[in-house]
Design an enzyme around this catalytic site. Structure first.
Site, short mmCIF file in Angstrom:
data_model
loop_
_atom_site.label_atom_id
_atom_site.label_comp_id
_atom_site.label_asym_id
_atom_site.label_seq_id
_atom_site.Cartn_x
_atom_site.Cartn_y
_atom_site.Cartn_z
CG HIS A 99 -2.10 -0.95 1.00
ND1 HIS A 99 -2.79 -1.52 2.03
CD2 HIS A 99 -2.67 -1.41 -0.14
CE1 HIS A 99 -3.74 -2.30 1.54
NE2 HIS A 99 -3.68 -2.25 0.24
CG HIS B 237 -2.03 -7.15 2.18
ND1 HIS B 237 -1.52 -6.79 3.40
CD2 HIS B 237 -2.20 -6.01 1.49
CE1 HIS B 237 -1.36 -5.48 3.42
NE2 HIS B 237 -1.76 -4.99 2.28
CD GLU C 23 -2.97 -9.52 7.80
OE1 GLU C 23 -2.21 -8.55 7.74
OE2 GLU C 23 -3.25 -10.11 8.86
CB SER D 145 3.83 -0.50 2.91
OG SER D 145 2.91 0.38 3.51
S1 SF4 Z 1 3.70 -6.00 9.02
FE1 SF4 Z 1 5.20 -6.87 7.60
S2 SF4 Z 1 6.24 -8.53 8.72
FE2 SF4 Z 1 4.33 -8.01 9.78
S3 SF4 Z 1 2.81 -9.39 8.93
FE3 SF4 Z 1 2.64 -7.53 7.75
S4 SF4 Z 1 3.99 -7.88 6.02
FE4 SF4 Z 1 4.53 -9.41 7.54
#
Ligand code: SF4
Length: 276
Positions: free
Chosen positions: A40, A72, A124, A259
């Site tokens: 994102h 995600h 997610e 991100s």
């Molecule tokens: S914040 Fe980053 S390390 Fe944590 S679950 Fe999401 S993608 Fe994975």
């Protein structure tokens, strides 16, 4: 003027990994695409596009080639559909997200009523929901938790980027729903570290700059947490900085979502330092 960076900020392990995988599979002929933007962050998505990693919203848009699953994650139906269409699949789902997905599936298979604590519309959370075979309830607030009925066995999983403190509060309400409660705390440490470091810094400065996509849930949450302690601005790039924000400010804190690429953080940091 002092400019301080948060102890933990920017790209997390899962995002770094997903971008590395996407770059390794870049294809200038447009035959490698991520399903949805890989992260994102519009600036990073644009940069990857120039390097040969495009993005499609649906598998139907890919007649052939390689589809890259973003950090995600997606539901099991997408893997089946890609296979049916003869597409190669490169899976860049973050291992922490994968754990949450498989935990939801395992709980359903073991006969638990499953609750996912997280934001209903977040991709997610949607993917974890899909892995629960569409059986989980998604709960975002204590009020929503209170509305659930009692059950024999209750299993709880969480969006990896959910706030730890809100997770604890909602779990307290869910504990009353069953005598057999299994809690799988699937929040990742990257989120915990970034939130704790941002709040710690926000208490020590006059103004916080929180850098990251306006569409990034974890960046937005960092900005909300910082705003409880000091004047806070959520920006995507250094171009959004305004002269008037810096009036009477002696200490500036900077943090960034999981991100947010390093080069954007450096630009903001440099621009603030030039005012010092
Ligand atoms: S914040 Fe980053 S390390 Fe944590 S679950 Fe999401 S993608 Fe994975």
């Amino acid at each position: 003027m002092e400019v301080i960076l948060a102890e933990y900020l920017g790209f997390c392990y899962g995002v770094k990994r997903a971008i590395k995988i996407a770059r390794e599979n870049a294809s200038p002929d447009g035959k490698s695409c991520t399903l949805g933007p890989i992260i994102h962050n519009p600036q990073m998505v644009e940069r990857l596009k120039r390097e040969g990693v495009g993005a499609v919203d649906r598998l139907e848009e890919m007649p052939e080639g390689t589809i890259i699953i973003r950090s995600h994650g997606v539901g099991p139906n997408i893997y089946a559909e890609a296979d049916k269409r003869g597409l190669d699949v490169i899976d860049a789902t973050c291992p922490h997200v994968k754990k949450a997905q498989l935990s939801a599936k395992e709980l359903v298979d073991d006969g638990y009523s499953v609750v996912i604590i997280g934001e209903k519309k977040h991709p997610e959370v949607r993917s974890i929901f899909e892995w629960s075979d569409h059986k989980a309830e998604i709960v975002e607030t204590e009020e929503e938790a209170d509305m659930l009925g009692p059950c024999a066995k209750l299993g709880i999983v969480c969006q990896t980027t959910f706030s730890s403190s809100r997770f604890r509060q909602i779990v307290m309400h869910l504990m009353e729903k069953s005598r057999d409660v299994r809690i799988l705390r699937t929040i990742c440490t990257a989120t915990d570290q970034r939130q704790a470091a941002a709040m710690d810094l926000a208490k020590r400065v006059d103004m916080m700059l929180v850098i990251g996509g306006k569409n990034s849930a974890n960046t937005t949450r960092l900005a909300q947490l910082c705003a409880n302690h000091c004047l806070t601005y959520h920006i995507e790039t250094a171009a959004e900085l305004r002269d008037e924000w810096f009036d009477k400010i002696k200490k500036i804190g900077i943090t960034a979502g999981a991100s947010t690429p390093d080069w954007i953080i450096k630009e903001v940091y440099k621009k603030c330092q030039n005012r010092a």
